[in-house]
Design an enzyme around this catalytic site. Structure first.
Site, PDB file in Angstrom:
ATOM      1  N   LYS A  81      26.027  44.570  70.248  1.00  0.00           N
ATOM      2  CA  LYS A  81      25.549  44.017  71.513  1.00  0.00           C
ATOM      3  C   LYS A  81      26.763  43.652  72.377  1.00  0.00           C
ATOM      4  CE  LYS A  81      22.205  40.423  72.930  1.00  0.00           C
ATOM      5  NZ  LYS A  81      21.291  39.377  72.392  1.00  0.00           N
ATOM      6  N   SER A 154      16.610  39.491  73.995  1.00  0.00           N
ATOM      7  CA  SER A 154      17.625  40.073  74.845  1.00  0.00           C
ATOM      8  C   SER A 154      18.383  41.242  74.205  1.00  0.00           C
ATOM      9  CB  SER A 154      18.650  39.001  75.228  1.00  0.00           C
ATOM     10  OG  SER A 154      19.353  38.532  74.086  1.00  0.00           O
ATOM     11  N   SER A 178      15.522  36.754  70.428  1.00  0.00           N
ATOM     12  CA  SER A 178      16.211  37.949  70.912  1.00  0.00           C
ATOM     13  C   SER A 178      16.549  38.995  69.863  1.00  0.00           C
ATOM     14  CB  SER A 178      17.490  37.548  71.651  1.00  0.00           C
ATOM     15  OG  SER A 178      17.174  36.857  72.833  1.00  0.00           O
TER      16      SER A 178
END
Length: 464
Positions: A81, A154, A178
């Protein structure tokens, strides 16, 4: 390896690499080619690192050939990420605001992945600042199962890329759901560890006292392999727990059932889920029982006050981090993150104090619940999927949308999310989670692994 090897399990690829049946270089080249072909329509990657990835793959191949195998991630391509500091490489945090930020050293978790021999093929898209929605200038990530639907967030790029065969595993972060949202939405297995089980040094924060870093993979065994590579104490992160790290992957060998495991089920948690999700989780519960688990009726402490407290803490701590940049250029932030910062700056001290008091109380109530069970069965979201053209309904109703996830960030509890069905109406995966007491990642992974040994939902793939 077959021509569909991009969908293989990380642990299977690892075994093939170790015995010389697969080449780290060939695997990396194939994934980079697939990313170039598939990702323009998914937008899961913000950047790829072909040159360094091929160098890492070549080094891994040389070491493994000489008998210096580092472990199950050695020579295996994964992605991260885009909020982890990487020496000499920009880390965008999913926004244009920090596009010029370049760290001098790697985040602890990234350093440990490299020490384990993992090949980092790129940096994955995420909601802006790990909150709410994608920055409008960076575009949305598509769900590889159905582009009309949200891929979760997310850690949206992590879920989509792992499901679509663009990496064999990925790093995600979880502050209010997330890791769990994209794991459920994309049909992958995600592990949100106990708060403090993994180091946060060198990771952009959303909310320091809630953020957790974990793996997103295609199976519980894959998640165990990744978690084992980076969990554990870090002198650079004083909040990181010093508890010994079990051999998560080794503990799964020979696991076939759940005899002796007590799984709590609160029917009220299923009552608010839509029928397809309720049916899938009920069927999964029957599988647990067939495998020897004892299903124990429980009453979960009220989740609404905990959800509200999580939102207050999250937005207050989010505002604390972004306040300098927000004061300088508020218009550079997208609507969702801007709203969170604005609310976070406006909370009065009594409201914030009340949220931290509720956190302590909820943790205590939950600890008492876990005195009688090993894990709690729960949905991840009330709905199977959220359409992009109606995503405002998710953002406008966060108390409902986060009701099964945010409370367990407030408590710092570990959870494992995995697929348990596919919607017959919209064709999206259906995910569920098991929630456990602190530092029971090994128990949760064994339960998920036993379920996956008896079912094949985790083997389903999108036609990305």
């Amino acid at each position: 390896m077959s021509d569909m090897s991009h969908y293989s399990a990380l642990t299977d690829v690892s075994a093939a690499v170790r015995r010389g049946a697969a080449s780290p270089v060939a695997l990396t080249e194939a994934l980079l080619t697939r990313i170039a072909e598939v990702d323009p329509t998914l937008n899961a990657f913000l950047s790829t690192s072909a040159e360094t990835a091929l160098q890492e793959a070549d080094e891994a191949a040389t070491e493994i050939a000489s008998g210096r195998w580092r472990g199950p991630l050695h020579g295996v391509p994964i992605a991260i990420k885009d909020l982890f500091h990487t020496a000499g490489t920009p880390s965008t945090f999913g926004t244009t605001v920090y596009a010029d930020f370049t760290a001098n050293e790697d985040a602890t978790i990234l350093r440990r992945l490299k020490q384990a021999g993992a090949v980092i093929v790129g940096r994955l898209h995420l909601h802006e600042g790990a909150y709410g929605e994608h920055h409008p200038e960076l575009g949305d990530v598509m769900n590889p199962w159905n582009h009309a639907y949200w891929p979760g967030g997310s850690s949206s790029g992590s879920g989509a890329a792992t499901a679509a065969g663009l990496c064999y595993g990925s790093l995600g972060t979880d502050t209010g759901g997330s890791i769990r949202f994209p794991s459920a939405a994309n049909g992958v297995t995600g592990l949100k560890p106990t708060w403090g089980r993994t180091s946060r040094k060198g990771a952009f924060p959303l909310a320091d006292s809630l953020d957790t870093i974990g793996p997103m993979c295609r199976s519980a065994a894959d998640a165990a392999a990744m978690l084992g590579a980076f969990a554990g104490a870090d002198p650079g992160d004083p909040t990181c727990l010093r508890a010994p790290v079990p051999d998560y992957l080794g503990a799964l060998r020979g696991v076939a059932g759940m005899r002796g495991l007590k799984l709590g089920l609160d029917p009220a948690m299923l009552d608010v889920a839509e029928p397809e999700m309720r049916a899938a989780i009920t069927a999964a519960t029957e599988v647990f029982a067939d495998l020897g688990a004892e299903i124990v009726p429980v009453k979960v402490p009220s989740l609404a006050p905990a959800t509200e407290a999580q939102l207050v803490i999250c937005e207050t701590e989010c505002a604390r981090f972004h306040a300098p940049a927000f004061a300088e250029a508020p218009g550079a932030f997208g609507a969702a993150l801007s709203g969170a910062i604005t609310r976070g700056l406006a909370y009065d001290s009594l409201t914030v104090a009340g949220a931290y008091i509720e956190q302590a109380r909820f943790k205590g109530r939950l600890a008492r619940l876990f005195e009688d069970i090993d894990a709690l069965i729960s949905p991840v979201t009330p709905l199977v999927g959220y359409r992009y053209d109606d995503f405002s309904s998710f953002l406008d109703n966060l108390m409902d949308s986060l009701s099964f996830t945010a409370p367990f960030n407030l408590s710092g509890s570990p959870t494992v999310t995995f697929p348990c069905g596919i919607s017959p109406t919209i064709g999206l995966p259906i995910g569920m989670q098991l929630i456990g007491p602190h530092l029971t990642e090994d128990v949760l992974l064994r339960a998920a692994h036993a379920y996956q040994q008896a079912t094949d939902w985790h083997l389903k793939r999108p036609m990305a």
